[in-house]
Design an enzyme around this catalytic site. Structure first.
Site, PDB file in Angstrom:
ATOM      1  N   TYR A  37       0.819  -1.205   0.000  1.00  0.00           N
ATOM      2  CA  TYR A  37       0.000   0.000   0.000  1.00  0.00           C
ATOM      3  C   TYR A  37       0.854   1.256   0.000  1.00  0.00           C
ATOM      4  O   TYR A  37       2.078   1.186   0.175  1.00  0.00           O
ATOM      5  CB  TYR A  37      -0.953  -0.001   1.199  1.00  0.00           C
ATOM      6  CG  TYR A  37      -0.295   0.339   2.525  1.00  0.00           C
ATOM      7  CD1 TYR A  37       0.552  -0.554   3.162  1.00  0.00           C
ATOM      8  CD2 TYR A  37      -0.517   1.572   3.136  1.00  0.00           C
ATOM      9  CE1 TYR A  37       1.154  -0.236   4.373  1.00  0.00           C
ATOM     10  CE2 TYR A  37       0.076   1.895   4.351  1.00  0.00           C
ATOM     11  CZ  TYR A  37       0.910   0.988   4.966  1.00  0.00           C
ATOM     12  OH  TYR A  37       1.513   1.309   6.149  1.00  0.00           O
ATOM     13  N   LYS A 151       6.415  -1.733   2.056  1.00  0.00           N
ATOM     14  CA  LYS A 151       5.197  -1.158   2.655  1.00  0.00           C
ATOM     15  C   LYS A 151       4.051  -2.139   2.413  1.00  0.00           C
ATOM     16  O   LYS A 151       3.238  -1.968   1.505  1.00  0.00           O
ATOM     17  CB  LYS A 151       4.924   0.225   2.052  1.00  0.00           C
ATOM     18  CG  LYS A 151       4.039   1.114   2.919  1.00  0.00           C
ATOM     19  CD  LYS A 151       4.126   2.556   2.490  1.00  0.00           C
ATOM     20  CE  LYS A 151       3.106   3.446   3.188  1.00  0.00           C
ATOM     21  NZ  LYS A 151       3.291   3.608   4.618  1.00  0.00           N
ATOM     22  N   GLU A 183      12.875   2.576  13.686  1.00  0.00           N
ATOM     23  CA  GLU A 183      11.886   3.601  13.352  1.00  0.00           C
ATOM     24  C   GLU A 183      10.768   3.531  14.382  1.00  0.00           C
ATOM     25  O   GLU A 183      10.924   2.883  15.412  1.00  0.00           O
ATOM     26  CB  GLU A 183      11.367   3.373  11.928  1.00  0.00           C
ATOM     27  CG  GLU A 183      10.725   2.009  11.735  1.00  0.00           C
ATOM     28  CD  GLU A 183      10.196   1.763  10.319  1.00  0.00           C
ATOM     29  OE1 GLU A 183      10.096   2.707   9.521  1.00  0.00           O
ATOM     30  OE2 GLU A 183       9.847   0.606  10.041  1.00  0.00           O
ATOM     31  N   LEU A 207      11.228   1.517   6.897  1.00  0.00           N
ATOM     32  CA  LEU A 207      10.574   1.921   5.657  1.00  0.00           C
ATOM     33  C   LEU A 207      11.315   3.141   5.106  1.00  0.00           C
ATOM     34  O   LEU A 207      11.610   4.079   5.866  1.00  0.00           O
ATOM     35  CB  LEU A 207       9.113   2.300   5.936  1.00  0.00           C
ATOM     36  CG  LEU A 207       8.330   2.580   4.661  1.00  0.00           C
ATOM     37  CD1 LEU A 207       7.955   1.274   3.973  1.00  0.00           C
ATOM     38  CD2 LEU A 207       7.083   3.391   4.951  1.00  0.00           C
TER      39      LEU A 207
HETATM   40  C1  LIG Z   1       6.586   1.927   9.612  1.00  0.00           C
HETATM   41  C2  LIG Z   1       6.630   3.268   8.945  1.00  0.00           C
HETATM   42  N1  LIG Z   1       7.806   3.923   8.877  1.00  0.00           N
HETATM   43  C3  LIG Z   1       7.891   5.138   8.304  1.00  0.00           C
HETATM   44  C4  LIG Z   1       6.776   5.763   7.759  1.00  0.00           C
HETATM   45  C5  LIG Z   1       6.906   7.126   7.135  1.00  0.00           C
HETATM   46  O1  LIG Z   1       6.812   7.047   5.738  1.00  0.00           O
HETATM   47  P1  LIG Z   1       6.306   8.278   4.872  1.00  0.00           P
HETATM   48  O2  LIG Z   1       7.134   9.446   5.268  1.00  0.00           O
HETATM   49  O3  LIG Z   1       6.525   7.865   3.472  1.00  0.00           O
HETATM   50  O4  LIG Z   1       4.856   8.492   5.212  1.00  0.00           O
HETATM   51  C6  LIG Z   1       5.539   5.106   7.798  1.00  0.00           C
HETATM   52  C7  LIG Z   1       4.360   5.752   7.202  1.00  0.00           C
HETATM   53  O5  LIG Z   1       3.235   5.367   7.388  1.00  0.00           O
HETATM   54  C8  LIG Z   1       5.462   3.824   8.392  1.00  0.00           C
HETATM   55  O6  LIG Z   1       4.287   3.155   8.447  1.00  0.00           O
END
Ligand SMILES: Cc1ncc(COP(=O)(O)O)c(C=O)c1O
Length: 291
Positions: A37, A151, A183, A207
């Site tokens: 997603y 993701k 994270e 991610l």
């Molecule tokens: C586990 C995780 N890490 C980092 C992020 C941040 O990603 P982004 O900046 O692309 O929203 C998300 C975003 O939902 C996430 O689910």
């Protein structure tokens, strides 16, 4: 009883009211969480960093060996159409692709079309108070799988982590794996150490956040020092500042960790600078941009 109209969503080529959108109980997204997603923030009806989100979608699809059902141009077209059909200007477009409907068997089905679903909700950004005061986090050992760079809709590890924060009345759970910062449950984490932003490398444990990349780019452009390198737990927890980053949080300062005030209990100067440059980088409504 007031009735609100069901929002328009996209399902397998059709734009229909959410109340009419139905999928099979045999969809592999439902049975296995077998899908990927994306979430794209939309400011004043303009998607922010759509090419980067579509590139990450492709990367996630490649990672789970699922063919991309649409070209980037076709994705952009559907996203734009869906945005136009919502009554609000700032949105969070969510879309997912699953491995489709098939008899339950772990191995991939052959010749099955993927399920493509897309919806757009109002973009709920942090409140002015949260930006001003920062937010609380709890910490935990990262026990998720080793492909956190994808993701995927299989989010149970992240769900359980996020609930630890919810149970403690905190915004997020910041995780460490083998003594290193990874994270948070739905955000990336950046630290500030001696005036330098430090962020963990985008390896298989985190991610590759689009907001993390945006913050890194903005830091370079604004002349703020940034180092991408592993961050030890002690270094993170002793940092001058800690930030969360995500598409719906933008950048947010962490001011409480595990119930104790962190870094003076107030957002630091580097955060305030990054927040300002981030706001300046966002798409503006035509009237504002022209002013
Ligand atoms: C586990 C995780 N890490 C980092 C992020 C941040 O990603 P982004 O900046 O692309 O929203 C998300 C975003 O939902 C996430 O689910």
């Amino acid at each position: 009883m007031t009735q609100t109209a069901s929002p328009i969503v996209y399902l397998n080529g059709e734009l229909i009211p959410a109340s009419e959108a139905k999928i099979s109980v045999l969809d592999r997204g439902f049975i296995y969480g077998d899908g990927v997603y994306e979430v794209i923030p939309v400011y004043a009806r303009m998607p922010f960093r759509m090419p980067q989100h579509l590139a990450r979608l492709q990367r996630s699809l490649d990672g789970i060996r699922l063919a991309n059902p649409m070209s980037d141009a076709a994705w952009a077209d559907v996203i734009d159409t869906l945005i136009a059909r919502q009554p609000f200007a700032d949105q969070a477009v969510y879309f997912q692709v699953t491995r489709g409907v098939a008899k339950r068997d772990h191995a991939f089905p052959v010749g099955v079309p993927p399920t493509v679903f897309m919806m757009s909700n109002p973009l709920v950004l942090p409140s002015a108070e949260q930006v001003k005061r920062g937010v609380a986090v709890v910490t935990a050992e990262d026990n998720r799988w080793q492909r956190c760079d994808l993701k995927t809709t299989s989010l149970l590890g992240n769900v359980l982590m996020r609930q630890l924060a919810a149970d403690a009345g905190a915004a997020e759970t910041v995780m460490f794996r083998d003594g290193f910062l990874t994270e948070a449950s739905a955000s990336n984490v950046l630290a500030v150490v001696n005036g330098t932003i430090v962020a963990p490398p985008q390896d298989n444990h985190i991610l590759p956040g689009i907001t993390y990349d945006t913050a890194a780019e903005l830091a370079h452009a604004a002349g703020m020092r940034i180092e991408i390198r592993p961050v030890r737990r002690e270094e993170a927890l002793g940092a001058d500042e800690l930030w969360l980053s995500s598409s719906t949080k933008e950048v947010l300062a962490i001011t409480t960790v595990d119930g104790r005030p962190f870094a003076g209990g107030a957002p630091g100067p580097m955060f305030r600078r990054m927040w300002d440059v981030f706001q300046a980088a966002k798409p503006k409504a035509a009237a504002t941009a022209a002013a």
